[in-house]
Design a protein around this motif. Structure first.
Motif, PDB file in Angstrom:
ATOM      1  N   GLY A 105       0.844  -1.189   0.000  1.00  0.00           N
ATOM      2  CA  GLY A 105       0.000   0.000   0.000  1.00  0.00           C
ATOM      3  C   GLY A 105       0.878   1.237   0.000  1.00  0.00           C
ATOM      4  N   ASP A 106       0.340   2.434  -0.056  1.00  0.00           N
ATOM      5  CA  ASP A 106      -1.070   2.722  -0.229  1.00  0.00           C
ATOM      6  C   ASP A 106      -1.394   3.003  -1.705  1.00  0.00           C
ATOM      7  N   GLY A 107      -0.584   3.825  -2.372  1.00  0.00           N
ATOM      8  CA  GLY A 107      -0.816   4.127  -3.770  1.00  0.00           C
ATOM      9  C   GLY A 107      -0.187   5.439  -4.195  1.00  0.00           C
ATOM     10  N   PHE A 108      -0.411   5.795  -5.466  1.00  0.00           N
ATOM     11  CA  PHE A 108       0.103   7.079  -5.959  1.00  0.00           C
ATOM     12  C   PHE A 108      -0.969   7.739  -6.822  1.00  0.00           C
ATOM     13  N   ALA A 109      -0.734   8.982  -7.214  1.00  0.00           N
ATOM     14  CA  ALA A 109      -1.739   9.737  -7.951  1.00  0.00           C
ATOM     15  C   ALA A 109      -1.107  10.669  -8.969  1.00  0.00           C
ATOM     16  N   MET A 110      -1.875  10.927 -10.018  1.00  0.00           N
ATOM     17  CA  MET A 110      -1.560  11.976 -10.991  1.00  0.00           C
ATOM     18  C   MET A 110      -2.503  13.145 -10.710  1.00  0.00           C
ATOM     19  N   TRP A 111      -1.961  14.365 -10.728  1.00  0.00           N
ATOM     20  CA  TRP A 111      -2.759  15.547 -10.394  1.00  0.00           C
ATOM     21  C   TRP A 111      -2.714  16.577 -11.505  1.00  0.00           C
ATOM     22  N   LEU A 226     -16.909  18.454 -17.014  1.00  0.00           N
ATOM     23  CA  LEU A 226     -15.497  18.070 -16.966  1.00  0.00           C
ATOM     24  C   LEU A 226     -14.658  19.331 -17.162  1.00  0.00           C
ATOM     25  N   LYS A 227     -14.685  20.169 -16.160  1.00  0.00           N
ATOM     26  CA  LYS A 227     -14.032  21.481 -16.250  1.00  0.00           C
ATOM     27  C   LYS A 227     -12.850  21.544 -15.295  1.00  0.00           C
ATOM     28  N   LEU A 228     -11.686  21.896 -15.837  1.00  0.00           N
ATOM     29  CA  LEU A 228     -10.477  22.058 -15.028  1.00  0.00           C
ATOM     30  C   LEU A 228     -10.265  23.533 -14.700  1.00  0.00           C
ATOM     31  N   PRO A 229      -9.530  23.832 -13.635  1.00  0.00           N
ATOM     32  CA  PRO A 229      -9.218  25.232 -13.317  1.00  0.00           C
ATOM     33  C   PRO A 229      -8.467  25.898 -14.464  1.00  0.00           C
ATOM     34  N   ASN A 230      -8.645  27.191 -14.621  1.00  0.00           N
ATOM     35  CA  ASN A 230      -7.955  27.918 -15.687  1.00  0.00           C
ATOM     36  C   ASN A 230      -6.445  27.826 -15.527  1.00  0.00           C
ATOM     37  N   GLN A 231      -5.979  27.753 -14.291  1.00  0.00           N
ATOM     38  CA  GLN A 231      -4.552  27.607 -14.015  1.00  0.00           C
ATOM     39  C   GLN A 231      -4.361  26.343 -13.192  1.00  0.00           C
ATOM     40  N   ALA A 232      -3.871  25.297 -13.821  1.00  0.00           N
ATOM     41  CA  ALA A 232      -3.701  24.004 -13.146  1.00  0.00           C
ATOM     42  C   ALA A 232      -2.304  23.467 -13.414  1.00  0.00           C
ATOM     43  N   TYR A 233      -1.738  22.818 -12.414  1.00  0.00           N
ATOM     44  CA  TYR A 233      -0.380  22.280 -12.498  1.00  0.00           C
ATOM     45  C   TYR A 233      -0.431  20.756 -12.580  1.00  0.00           C
ATOM     46  N   LEU A 234       0.504  20.191 -13.323  1.00  0.00           N
ATOM     47  CA  LEU A 234       0.623  18.737 -13.442  1.00  0.00           C
ATOM     48  C   LEU A 234       1.578  18.228 -12.369  1.00  0.00           C
ATOM     49  N   GLY A 235       1.167  17.182 -11.674  1.00  0.00           N
ATOM     50  CA  GLY A 235       2.023  16.639 -10.627  1.00  0.00           C
ATOM     51  C   GLY A 235       1.739  15.179 -10.344  1.00  0.00           C
ATOM     52  N   PHE A 236       2.628  14.582  -9.538  1.00  0.00           N
ATOM     53  CA  PHE A 236       2.504  13.186  -9.121  1.00  0.00           C
ATOM     54  C   PHE A 236       2.919  13.095  -7.655  1.00  0.00           C
ATOM     55  N   SER A 237       2.246  12.228  -6.929  1.00  0.00           N
ATOM     56  CA  SER A 237       2.595  12.045  -5.520  1.00  0.00           C
ATOM     57  C   SER A 237       2.280  10.614  -5.106  1.00  0.00           C
ATOM     58  N   ALA A 238       2.864  10.197  -3.983  1.00  0.00           N
ATOM     59  CA  ALA A 238       2.630   8.844  -3.472  1.00  0.00           C
ATOM     60  C   ALA A 238       2.730   8.847  -1.956  1.00  0.00           C
TER      61      ALA A 238
END
Length: 321
Positions: A105-111, A226-238
């Motif tokens: 466990g536990d896992g990771f994510a794309m943001w 399916l609307k994203l924020p006008n200013q959004a950052y790409l990231g990954f975390s675990a």
């Protein structure tokens, strides 16, 4: 005979031109270096021009970015320094989930979120986020009838908390079970495709190299924008708890998707206007199938005329004698 040959040549040229025009309307792509990541990950001064990282993240320049190691209570992240401003995009990442133990466990994510580099307890990222989270959950808390690892998407509004007790059941936009995703024998990959305010889809590769499995394919509705924020950052975390795994990002390729402007007729106010071919196809009700049928029919007429003309000339030749 010359006029018949000319008509056939013109018909063939017209058909080729229409096929080429149809191909021009297909979605094109441009790589986004600012939101892509590959070995050696760091510049010569041991920093990254386009990415920040923190927490327990470790970088091995020849292999991976390790968000969390196979140890208890690890948490790490990596985020783009500038926002992802493309309206339509595709993100393809190669990753690895593996460890020593049978329990993990536990896992990771794309943001893709308004928040940037804010650690927290949702797979290493802060809760009540605004934007998109795609979770690769490897530990089952309380979700009967669901096989883990489980992959799901959540669209956060900045107020709603992640349903941790039920593995995100209350928040799920779309998801799928992915048995075999952990310790896969082929490179594990995920491909996220987003068309602004229209659609969101995720494909996975973990069974056979080169074969993609559809995880979900969502279309925007009034009840599910399916609307994203006008200013959004790409990231990954675990994140790891008492149970752990190695969560590695191997490669990220981000592309801006677009349609050639020349292929999109528009009205004065900028709205897309259907081409004359699209309008005629809709009126006839046949679309592409009817279009190709007409080409084949026309070719048949040309061919029949040619054969008939040759037969007529042969008959005339014999009549002379």
């Amino acid at each position: 005979m010359k006029w018949l040959s000319s008509i056939c040549v013109l018909a063939a040229t017209w058909a080729v031109g229409l096929v080429q025009a149809a191909e021009d309307t297909e979605m094109k792509s441009v790589p986004l270096r600012t939101h892509s990541l590959e070995s050696p990950y760091l510049d010569s001064d041991m920093a990254s021009r386009w990415w920040d990282f923190g927490g327990d993240t470790m970088i091995r320049a020849d292999k991976y970015v390790r968000l969390a190691a196979d140890q208890p209570s690890q948490s790490g992240w990596i985020f783009s320094r500038i926002p992802l401003t493309a309206n339509n995009f595709e993100i393809e990442m190669e990753f690895s989930i593996a460890g020593k133990g049978n329990l993990h466990g536990d896992g990771f994510a794309m943001w893709i979120t308004k928040e940037r580099a804010q650690p927290g307890d949702v797979f290493g990222h802060t809760d009540r986020f605004e934007g998109l989270g795609v979770f690769f959950d490897t530990y089952k808390n309380n979700r009967p009838g669901v096989v883990f690892p489980y992959v799901m998407a959540m669209m956060g509004d900045g107020k709603t908390t992640y349903d941790r007790a039920n593995d995100g059941k209350a928040n799920e936009l779309g998801g799928c079970s992915a048995r075999g995703l952990r310790s896969s024998s082929v490179p594990s990959k995920a491909k996220l495709t987003y068309l602004k305010d229209e659609s969101l889809s995720l494909d996975l590769q973990y069974k056979t190299e080169g074969t993609w499995t559809k995880c979900f394919d969502l279309k925007a509705t009034d009840s599910m924008p399916l609307k994203l924020p006008n200013q959004a950052y790409l990231g990954f975390s675990a994140h790891t708890g008492e149970l752990s795994d190695n969560f590695d990002i191997v490669k990220v390729e981000t592309k801006n998707l677009y349609q050639p402007r020349a292929s999109i007729p528009r009205t004065k106010d900028g709205k897309k206007l259907a081409s004359s071919f699209e309008r005629s196809s809709k009126k006839s009700g046949g679309g592409w199938l009817w279009f190709f049928f007409k080409i084949i029919l026309f070719a048949g007429v040309c061919g029949g005329g040619y054969v008939g003309y040759n037969a007529y000339r042969t008959r005339q030749r014999y009549n002379r004698f």
